[in-house]
Design an enzyme around this catalytic site. Structure first.
Site, PDB file in Angstrom:
ATOM      1  N   SER A 139       4.387   2.717   7.698  1.00 12.88           N
ATOM      2  CA  SER A 139       4.243   1.493   6.951  1.00 12.88           C
ATOM      3  C   SER A 139       5.390   0.884   6.209  1.00 12.88           C
ATOM      4  O   SER A 139       5.986   1.571   5.647  1.00 12.88           O
ATOM      5  CB  SER A 139       3.098   1.996   5.994  1.00 12.88           C
ATOM      6  OG  SER A 139       1.817   1.816   6.510  1.00 12.88           O
ATOM      7  N   HIS A 184       0.693  -1.239   0.215  1.00 12.26           N
ATOM      8  CA  HIS A 184       0.040   0.002   0.118  1.00 12.26           C
ATOM      9  C   HIS A 184       0.799   1.361  -0.010  1.00 12.26           C
ATOM     10  O   HIS A 184       0.442   2.337  -0.358  1.00 12.26           O
ATOM     11  CB  HIS A 184      -1.095   0.110   1.135  1.00 12.26           C
ATOM     12  CG  HIS A 184      -0.527   0.020   2.463  1.00 12.26           C
ATOM     13  ND1 HIS A 184      -0.257  -1.183   3.315  1.00 12.26           N
ATOM     14  CD2 HIS A 184       0.052   1.074   3.221  1.00 12.26           C
ATOM     15  CE1 HIS A 184       0.438  -0.741   4.455  1.00 12.26           C
ATOM     16  NE2 HIS A 184       0.511   0.947   4.431  1.00 12.26           N
ATOM     17  N   ASP A 230       0.495  -7.949   1.128  1.00 17.93           N
ATOM     18  CA  ASP A 230       0.889  -6.403   1.352  1.00 17.93           C
ATOM     19  C   ASP A 230       2.369  -6.130   1.566  1.00 17.93           C
ATOM     20  O   ASP A 230       2.770  -5.349   2.278  1.00 17.93           O
ATOM     21  CB  ASP A 230       0.245  -5.866   2.757  1.00 17.93           C
ATOM     22  CG  ASP A 230       0.101  -4.428   2.766  1.00 17.93           C
ATOM     23  OD1 ASP A 230       0.410  -3.733   1.733  1.00 17.93           O
ATOM     24  OD2 ASP A 230      -0.236  -3.989   3.924  1.00 17.93           O
TER      25      ASP A 230
END
Length: 433
Positions: A281, A167, A203
């Site tokens: 992230s 992402h 992910d």
């Protein structure tokens, strides 16, 4: 900018066969549907009172003021993120640090020389110094540079491969990618990067920089399967744009669930109380020896306190993340395991029979002929209660265990059928996507 609202997606724990009760692309065999991701609370998992479950962090966009997390809506996961055009919901300001300089002069980066030495060194300070040299900030933008964001990554090898979250590199939709990538190293050196590939199920994504003139220090990997509750850990990254930030905590649990970008499946997660925020992230979760054991990905949000973090963070286990990243580097894509059956939640057993409230396993059905489940002798109605030592409390947990497995991997299933409990070895197949 319109952002996809993940709260509208149906969770589907039954894709261990590659199919769903509400078919996704490429899935065409019916299976039992299980409750949605924002379902009733149950011990140790899922939305508790005041919570809406793990969330992908809101994307970060340039703005004249520091307005982090503005406009967050209820989603089924808030990815710990980063990118201006990324997934998730909400907007926020990117904290700038000047215009990146991508000069190609010969320099040595990712060494300890630019990190100060503590006057009162502890194991934490030494681990931080060691791990920061292999941690980078990943910037992404579209071609017009109207959408800019950042996440974190870790150096995988001296060839310039950097692992981060999928992402982080995604555009306004999960299938699209940002156009421009740049990486800033700990010493401030900046290099342009190219996307090698990404895997929405896990992910995980990999970008690559030109290593001309660079002396990179790869992040060492530890064995995440040996991580236990209570282990000390460090989180490294760029929360809210504050590069080279280190926070500490412990492993709170080693067997949690996360719902990644593909919207189809669940994957295992490590739970930690180490602080995570927008921009973390894709960054490393490291043990006290400075070995990466996870990739930071999601946080829990308390909606009763206007979206404040609940002190619960999630990381993709390092063994799984590294396997996916290695396959992306080698093949341009990654593989996932397949069982070949539909699943639904099963109730637990009590001393007097079946529990009325508490779930306790994943019930198999519609087992495909010639599938890994059939080849292992599993039958419709069998209830899986454990996989490789991990307790299976629901269909989602079995989905996570299977999706995180590799094709041809042998896994030990503990099966309950009536009053009989037996152990079966299952050789995983290959999922279609």
């Amino acid at each position: 900018m319109s952002q996809p609202n993940w709260s509208n997606q149906q969770s589907n724990p039954n894709i261990i066969s590659g199919q769903s009760s509400q078919p996704y692309p490429g899935q065409n065999v019916p299976s039992q549907s299980a409750p949605g991701y924002q379902q009733q609370a149950r011990p140790g998992y899922g939305p508790q009172p005041g919570f809406n479950g793990p969330r992908p962090m809101a994307p970060v966009q340039p703005a004249p003021q520091k307005k982090y997390g503005a406009g967050i809506v209820a989603t089924s996961a808030l990815l710990a993120a980063l990118v201006g055009a990324g997934v998730g919901a909400g907007t926020g300001a990117l904290v700038g640090h000047g215009t990146p300089n991508s000069s190609a002069s010969s320099v040595a980066v990712s060494n300890n020389s630019n990190l100060p030495t503590s006057q009162n060194p502890t194991q934490i300070t030494e681990t931080s110094k060691k791990a920061l040299q292999s941690t980078v900030t990943v910037y992404g933008a579209n071609n017009s540079a109207s959408t800019v964001g950042r996440g974190t990554g870790s150096i995988m090898d001296k060839e310039g491969h950097i692992m981060t979250n999928a992402h982080v590199v995604s555009g306004s939709s999960k299938e699209s990618n940002l156009d421009i990538f740049e990486v800033r190293f700990t010493d401030g050196t900046v290099r342009s990067a190219k996307l090698v590939g990404k895997d929405l199920t896990a992910d995980i994504a990999v970008v690559k920089v030109d290593t001309t003139g660079l002396d990179l220090t790869p992040m060492p990997f530890g064995d995440s399967s040996k991580t236990v509750t209570g282990d000390e850990v460090l989180t490294l990254g760029s929360p809210l744009g504050l590069e080279n930030t280190v926070t500490t905590g412990i492993i709170s649990n080693t067997w949690r669930l996360g719902k990644p970008m593909d919207g189809k499946s669940y994957i295992p997660m490590l739970q930690t109380d180490s602080a995570l925020s927008h921009g973390n992230s894709g960054g490393p979760l490291v043990n006290i020896k400075g070995e990466q054991i996870g990739v930071n990905a999601q946080i829990e949000i308390n909606n009763n306190t206007q979206g404040q973090a609940a002190g619960i963070s999630y990381a993709i286990p390092g063994n799984y993340a590294k396997r996916i990243a290695d396959e992306i580097i080698k093949n341009g894509k990654a593989s996932h395991g397949k069982l070949g059956a539909s699943v639904e939640d099963a109730n637990a057993q009590t001393e007097s029979g079946t529990a009325k409230i508490i779930k306790g396993g994943a019930k198999l059905g519609s087992i495909s002929s010639g599938s890994p489940a059939a080849n292992a002798g599993l039958k419709d109605g069998d209830v899986v209660v454990e996989v490789d030592g991990h307790r299976i409390d629901s269909a989602e947990y079995l989905n996570a265990a299977v999706r995180a497995s590799a094709p041809n991997q042998q896994m030990k299933f503990k099966i309950r059928n009536g009053n009989e409990v037996k152990e079966v070895t299952v050789t995983m197949g290959t999922a279609d996507s």
